[in-house]
Design a protein around this motif. Sequence first.
Motif, PDB file in Angstrom:
ATOM      1  N   ARG A   1      -9.473  -6.086   8.857  1.00  0.00           N
ATOM      2  CA  ARG A   1      -8.077  -5.839   8.520  1.00  0.00           C
ATOM      3  C   ARG A   1      -7.154  -6.635   9.424  1.00  0.00           C
ATOM      4  NH1 ARG A   1      -7.628  -0.759   9.835  1.00  0.00           N
ATOM      5  NH2 ARG A   1      -8.291   0.086   7.857  1.00  0.00           N
TER       6      ARG A   1
ATOM      7  N   VAL B   1       0.074  -4.031   8.097  1.00  0.00           N
ATOM      8  CA  VAL B   1      -0.800  -2.999   8.654  1.00  0.00           C
ATOM      9  C   VAL B   1      -1.224  -3.422  10.052  1.00  0.00           C
ATOM     10  CG1 VAL B   1      -3.000  -1.777   8.379  1.00  0.00           C
ATOM     11  CG2 VAL B   1      -1.635  -2.332   6.358  1.00  0.00           C
ATOM     12  N   PRO B   2      -1.093  -2.558  11.044  1.00  0.00           N
ATOM     13  CA  PRO B   2      -0.544  -1.198  10.967  1.00  0.00           C
ATOM     14  C   PRO B   2       0.976  -1.204  10.775  1.00  0.00           C
ATOM     15  CG  PRO B   2      -1.144  -1.733  13.231  1.00  0.00           C
ATOM     16  CD  PRO B   2      -1.635  -2.871  12.394  1.00  0.00           C
TER      17      PRO B   2
ATOM     18  N   HIS C   1     -10.397   6.888   4.575  1.00  0.00           N
ATOM     19  CA  HIS C   1     -10.531   5.561   3.974  1.00  0.00           C
ATOM     20  C   HIS C   1     -11.608   5.546   2.885  1.00  0.00           C
ATOM     21  CE1 HIS C   1      -8.543   3.291   7.569  1.00  0.00           C
ATOM     22  NE2 HIS C   1      -7.659   3.708   6.683  1.00  0.00           N
TER      23      HIS C   1
ATOM     24  N   ILE D   1      -4.651   6.146   2.733  1.00  0.00           N
ATOM     25  CA  ILE D   1      -4.150   5.539   3.960  1.00  0.00           C
ATOM     26  C   ILE D   1      -3.753   6.644   4.934  1.00  0.00           C
ATOM     27  CG2 ILE D   1      -3.322   3.465   2.779  1.00  0.00           C
ATOM     28  CD1 ILE D   1      -0.463   4.664   3.087  1.00  0.00           C
TER      29      ILE D   1
ATOM     30  N   ASP E   1      -3.618   3.163   9.506  1.00  0.00           N
ATOM     31  CA  ASP E   1      -2.896   2.166   8.716  1.00  0.00           C
ATOM     32  C   ASP E   1      -1.442   2.013   9.134  1.00  0.00           C
ATOM     33  OD1 ASP E   1      -4.987   1.608   6.461  1.00  0.00           O
ATOM     34  OD2 ASP E   1      -4.921   3.783   6.711  1.00  0.00           O
TER      35      ASP E   1
END
Length: 391
Positions: free
Chosen positions: A15, A57-58, A324, A329, A371
């Motif tokens: 991510r 994100v975050p 998740h 989220i 998130d």
Amino acid sequence: MDSDQANEQTRGTGRRALLGAAVLGAGGAVLGLSGTARAAEARTAGHGGGGLKSLPVPTIIGHRGASGYRPEHTFGSYELALDLGADVVEAGDLVPTKDGHLVCRHEPEIGGTTDVASHPEFADRRTTKVLDGVPTTGWFTEDFTLAELKTLRAVERIPANRPHNTLYNGRWEIPTFEEVLRWQDEQTRKRGKQVWIYPETKHPTYFRKLGLGLEERVAKLLRKYGKDGRNSPVILQSFEPTSIERLNRLVDNPLVVLLSSANSRPYDFVEANDPRTVADLVTPKGLREIAGYAQGIGPTLDLIIPKKADGTLAEPTTLVSDAHKVGLILHPYTVRNENPFLPAEYRKGTAADAYGDVFGAFKTYLATGIDGVFTDNADTGLLARADFLKD
């Protein structure tokens, strides 16, 4: 490390790598993008863009605006949150007036957030009510018309922790939700970038019993301003799951169920004699149920990483990976800079208004793979996110 933890760590690393570009676009003011580049990014995003997926994100969420620096739920607080770079502004906590308007206050009791006590004409409105099972004394929004509330001015809610914010006492009035929706459009045009808001229905069961249902009023205003769609830049939240279920039937906005301490019960559950606690809602079964009508959860940070008896952090729970897995989220609450609100190991001294090592706290919480996070200090949160994404 078990397989779930390993998978979550891999997911988090991926991510961070994938979302670098998104953060550069959304946080350009912090990371040095030119105004032209930011405007181009805003045009690409469009009116709400790809919904929740368009947010970095975050996500850094300005809790009640920039309430670390201004009295909460005022346009002064909301605009400062945007100036500081917040991705989303929590504008606001919604409670009704006697004549059915929605206004932004942390609680219906306004003795601690306005100057109502200094208004002799309202002295006889002071009363004691049972709010979600708790006797509460003060002045309540539902006993005032909107015109009456507009004569009041906001004050700092926690002056012992934020004495500097008292400088701004009396400067701003109480905003209505409709004013917030218009302000959102004005700020979007002014800043050349979509402004997001994150309103909350407060005590919906309490108000429904008074004939002041919140969800229908929220939905009517969102429809009026064309902000009731799946990709609309308005995330709705509530501590009462049935309020979110009701909103899910009324609008298509992103929805988030707020979760308090593990042993607490949402008040709609109490009223319905539903014996479940928050601990039941954060099980895989409970999360699957929530995922049937909401897109996310807003747990207290203690549900992400519990505290030991001495106030220091224990080991993280599996809540992030569990949520998740069912597509939810997580936007936990709330990181604040001042000592009393931080885990014990991140405090510096004992002064109630002194800042601790909040960057250390942010690093620990962001490392769990959340998130986004609510914070009273959006500028601190943005710096912490930049640090996190560089690691």
